[in-house]
Design a protein around this motif. Structure first.
Motif, PDB file in Angstrom:
ATOM      1  N   UNK A  64       0.848  -1.189   0.000  1.00 62.51           N
ATOM      2  CA  UNK A  64       0.000   0.000   0.000  1.00 62.51           C
ATOM      3  C   UNK A  64       0.893   1.253   0.000  1.00 62.51           C
ATOM      4  N   UNK A  65       0.246   2.409  -0.156  1.00 61.25           N
ATOM      5  CA  UNK A  65       0.962   3.685  -0.086  1.00 61.25           C
ATOM      6  C   UNK A  65       1.702   3.794   1.253  1.00 61.25           C
ATOM      7  N   UNK A  66       1.007   3.476   2.341  1.00 61.93           N
ATOM      8  CA  UNK A  66       1.591   3.603   3.686  1.00 61.93           C
ATOM      9  C   UNK A  66       2.767   2.640   3.848  1.00 61.93           C
ATOM     10  N   UNK A  67       2.606   1.409   3.390  1.00 59.66           N
ATOM     11  CA  UNK A  67       3.683   0.419   3.481  1.00 59.66           C
ATOM     12  C   UNK A  67       4.891   0.847   2.654  1.00 59.66           C
ATOM     13  N   UNK A  68       4.615   1.382   1.462  1.00 59.31           N
ATOM     14  CA  UNK A  68       5.704   1.816   0.587  1.00 59.31           C
ATOM     15  C   UNK A  68       6.460   2.990   1.219  1.00 59.31           C
ATOM     16  N   UNK A  69       5.708   3.923   1.813  1.00 56.06           N
ATOM     17  CA  UNK A  69       6.349   5.063   2.485  1.00 56.06           C
ATOM     18  C   UNK A  69       7.256   4.570   3.616  1.00 56.06           C
TER      19      UNK A  69
ATOM     20  N   UNK B  99      13.380  11.817  -1.519  1.00 58.33           N
ATOM     21  CA  UNK B  99      14.289  10.971  -0.732  1.00 58.33           C
ATOM     22  C   UNK B  99      15.481  11.782  -0.236  1.00 58.33           C
ATOM     23  N   UNK B 100      16.017  12.643  -1.113  1.00 56.48           N
ATOM     24  CA  UNK B 100      17.146  13.490  -0.696  1.00 56.48           C
ATOM     25  C   UNK B 100      16.735  14.423   0.434  1.00 56.48           C
ATOM     26  N   UNK B 101      15.511  14.988   0.340  1.00 54.99           N
ATOM     27  CA  UNK B 101      15.027  15.873   1.412  1.00 54.99           C
ATOM     28  C   UNK B 101      14.910  15.138   2.746  1.00 54.99           C
ATOM     29  N   UNK B 102      14.745  13.819   2.680  1.00 52.31           N
ATOM     30  CA  UNK B 102      14.660  13.009   3.899  1.00 52.31           C
ATOM     31  C   UNK B 102      16.046  12.623   4.409  1.00 52.31           C
ATOM     32  N   UNK B 103      17.098  13.103   3.704  1.00 49.45           N
ATOM     33  CA  UNK B 103      18.451  12.806   4.139  1.00 49.45           C
ATOM     34  C   UNK B 103      19.042  11.553   3.504  1.00 49.45           C
ATOM     35  N   UNK B 104      18.298  10.970   2.568  1.00 47.83           N
ATOM     36  CA  UNK B 104      18.788   9.764   1.892  1.00 47.83           C
ATOM     37  C   UNK B 104      19.719  10.142   0.736  1.00 47.83           C
ATOM     38  N   UNK B 105      20.567   9.201   0.343  1.00 51.10           N
ATOM     39  CA  UNK B 105      21.305   9.315  -0.907  1.00 51.10           C
ATOM     40  C   UNK B 105      20.420   8.746  -2.013  1.00 51.10           C
ATOM     41  N   UNK B 106      20.208   9.522  -3.063  1.00 49.54           N
ATOM     42  CA  UNK B 106      19.337   9.051  -4.153  1.00 49.54           C
ATOM     43  C   UNK B 106      19.784   9.659  -5.474  1.00 49.54           C
ATOM     44  N   UNK B 107      19.827   8.836  -6.517  1.00 46.19           N
ATOM     45  CA  UNK B 107      20.176   9.292  -7.859  1.00 46.19           C
ATOM     46  C   UNK B 107      19.271   8.602  -8.870  1.00 46.19           C
ATOM     47  N   UNK B 108      19.211   9.219 -10.061  1.00 46.84           N
ATOM     48  CA  UNK B 108      18.450   8.605 -11.159  1.00 46.84           C
ATOM     49  C   UNK B 108      19.444   8.015 -12.144  1.00 46.84           C
TER      50      UNK B 108
ATOM     51  N   UNK C  36       3.265   8.375  -6.800  1.00 43.99           N
ATOM     52  CA  UNK C  36       4.439   8.970  -6.161  1.00 43.99           C
ATOM     53  C   UNK C  36       3.999  10.142  -5.283  1.00 43.99           C
ATOM     54  N   UNK C  37       3.014  10.924  -5.767  1.00 44.44           N
ATOM     55  CA  UNK C  37       2.464  12.015  -4.952  1.00 44.44           C
ATOM     56  C   UNK C  37       1.932  11.484  -3.628  1.00 44.44           C
ATOM     57  N   UNK C  38       1.115  10.423  -3.669  1.00 43.24           N
ATOM     58  CA  UNK C  38       0.503   9.897  -2.440  1.00 43.24           C
ATOM     59  C   UNK C  38       1.582   9.401  -1.478  1.00 43.24           C
ATOM     60  N   UNK C  39       2.626   8.775  -2.024  1.00 44.84           N
ATOM     61  CA  UNK C  39       3.716   8.262  -1.177  1.00 44.84           C
ATOM     62  C   UNK C  39       4.463   9.425  -0.527  1.00 44.84           C
ATOM     63  N   UNK C  40       4.802  10.440  -1.340  1.00 45.20           N
ATOM     64  CA  UNK C  40       5.570  11.573  -0.805  1.00 45.20           C
ATOM     65  C   UNK C  40       4.725  12.406   0.150  1.00 45.20           C
ATOM     66  N   UNK C  41       3.420  12.463  -0.087  1.00 48.52           N
ATOM     67  CA  UNK C  41       2.532  13.158   0.858  1.00 48.52           C
ATOM     68  C   UNK C  41       2.563  12.446   2.207  1.00 48.52           C
ATOM     69  N   UNK C  42       2.490  11.120   2.159  1.00 45.16           N
ATOM     70  CA  UNK C  42       2.577  10.292   3.387  1.00 45.16           C
ATOM     71  C   UNK C  42       3.878  10.576   4.129  1.00 45.16           C
ATOM     72  N   UNK C  43       4.942  10.875   3.357  1.00 47.50           N
ATOM     73  CA  UNK C  43       6.253  11.147   3.951  1.00 47.50           C
ATOM     74  C   UNK C  43       6.438  12.628   4.273  1.00 47.50           C
TER      75      UNK C  43
END
Lengths: 316, 316
Positions: free
Chosen positions: A2-7, A39-48, A129-136
């Protein structure tokens, strides 16, 4: 998931590499850019993952987000990729290593990843992705921009039949961040290259109409592209051009191929089944949009597809 | 009046006649149709004033709602009408009698009515009518349809700069009634007449470009219209056609007039002020869209407007 689980899952992991699909569109690029920034705003390392065959329309949204050459990710996430066959060349090593999470909205999702967050009722992967990032708690104006590109381009700026009330609700929430949508809409929906305009002029001049205008055929020869100065990018969604003409129910685009033969694209809005028509010539697709390849000249291809239509109509 | 006050006012009155503006668009017709249906659902007598010069695009939404010839209203309401000069011929007697309520979203509202419900921050009058009918508990699928037409047509299907988060929220609420927007979007945003397509082809063929493509001029002669088989309805918003070309900052449409002379429409997206340019030739408008009339041939008109642009640029 779910969105919550993914977040929650995204919180628990780190060192992300995000993969987009080949021949990338606004949804895959916008979803990747937003997820990467979140993800970067959360302090994670993330690249595309770079080398996705970016187009001049969408490349700007990836600025500063592409992985350095020697980057070794711990967690690989794919966005808007339905099938293994849609990974880019650059994404192949990741596919062999294994995809940790797939975020997608295609009903045809192949479940190639260890975890999957799928909502096939969504018009765009960007909505998920919006719903996941909103959850975060990560919906900033900077993140709203690529998300708006993702959502709006996948539903033709809220015109296509896949647009839902939720699509509009996501757009409203993104605009609430202060996002200025006008330059984005102008760029993606209200701009034509000079070459594209010439292609449309030449198609208008040279198209053939049958059955009192219900069938329209556009022969797009290599010399037409030359004359218009058009590249493949200028031909994006050209099959939809004929379908907008009042009274046209079946539109056929015949593209002459460099290697010989022709590629046909059939769109229908009336009762005719495009897949049934193309199947006769060895092709396939959906009921409203299908394609096939014909060995022969453009004239022969046109005759072959018209015959196939008659055959399907005769059985109806 | 506020939304709540207007809703209460509508409950207190009866025998409504609803007026739309001349050269009606989707917003005035859709707002009128929705309001009329909502009032009828509340048990009120309500009709729309006929003879507004309906177009084939919007007339179907008025079906069953037009006032009988001998109808004597007690309460007259105008929707989407900013000024006295915008009333139809058929609406003139009402204007003399007095308008009881004006519902509008134009900043230029002239406050000609006894009561006014104005929200100039709204992209469409339909958004305001939605809020009023929501307050009255009247948002059914039947009412959502004309409201969606009103809202979507006035913001170019959510593409124009007037689109706000509220516009999307209204669209979401209308879709929540079960409304199928796809046929509406196809009708209003994805359909071109054959004649319109020919107009666009001929303009593409004959336009002139200056200053490395930053200025584009479309000479639309009477013979071009003849050749395309175009009527005035096919020419709707033709001034926007050139503005979509990549790199064009100033687009000029020159329409040859039957009575002699030319009507010019100037659209700018760069730094140039269209009103300043048109003022030199005795015209006016907004900074981004203005117009003027030139006595003379199309060639003379083109030279005159190019000279006016140079003059304004010289002063900048």
């Amino acid at each position: 998931m779910t969105i919550q689980e993914t977040a929650a899952w995204l919180k628990d992991h780190d060192c992300y590499l995000i993969l987009t699909h080949k021949r990338p569109d606004g949804d895959t690029i916008g979803s990747a850019a937003a997820l990467c920034r979140g993800l970067r705003n959360m302090g994670k390392t993330a690249h595309i993952c770079p080398g996705t065959g970016e187009t001049h329309l969408f490349t700007p949204y990836l600025e500063g987000l592409l992985a350095p050459e020697d980057y070794q990710p711990d967690t690989v996430v794919s966005v808007d990729i339905a099938a293994k066959g849609l990974f880019t060349q650059a994404g192949q090593p990741c596919l062999e290593r294994g995809i940790d999470l797939a975020i997608d909205h295609h009903p045809s999702q192949e479940f190639f990843a260890k975890e999957t967050c799928l909502d096939a009722g969504r018009a765009a992967c960007g909505e998920i992705v919006y719903e996941i990032l909103k959850e975060l708690g990560q919906i900033t104006a900077e993140i709203a921009l690529p998300l708006y590109v993702a959502v709006s381009t996948d539903c033709g700026c809220f015109q296509y039949g896949n647009t839902t009330a939720d699509t509009h609700r996501v757009a409203a929430a993104l605009m609430d961040t202060g996002l200025d949508i006008f330059p984005l809409n102008k760029r993606h929906f209200r701009t034509k290259t000079w070459a594209r305009l010439q292609v449309e002029r030449l198609i208008t001049e040279r198209m053939h109409r049958y059955e009192e205008g219900k069938i329209a055929v556009a022969p797009v020869s290599l010399s037409l592209l030359d004359e218009a100065g058009a590249t493949e990018e200028d031909m994006e969604d050209i099959a939809a051009f004929l379908g907008q003409i009042e009274g046209v129910e079946t539109s056929i685009t015949i593209r002459e191929l460099k290697e010989g033969g022709c590629k046909l694209s059939v769109r229908t809005s009336g009762g005719l089944n495009a897949t049934q028509v193309c199947a006769i010539l060895g092709g396939g697709g959906h009921a409203a949009a299908a394609g096939c390849t014909v060995n022969g000249t453009m004239e022969q291809a046109e005759q072959a597809i018209l015959d196939a239509i008659k055959q399907v109509e005769g059985h109806a």
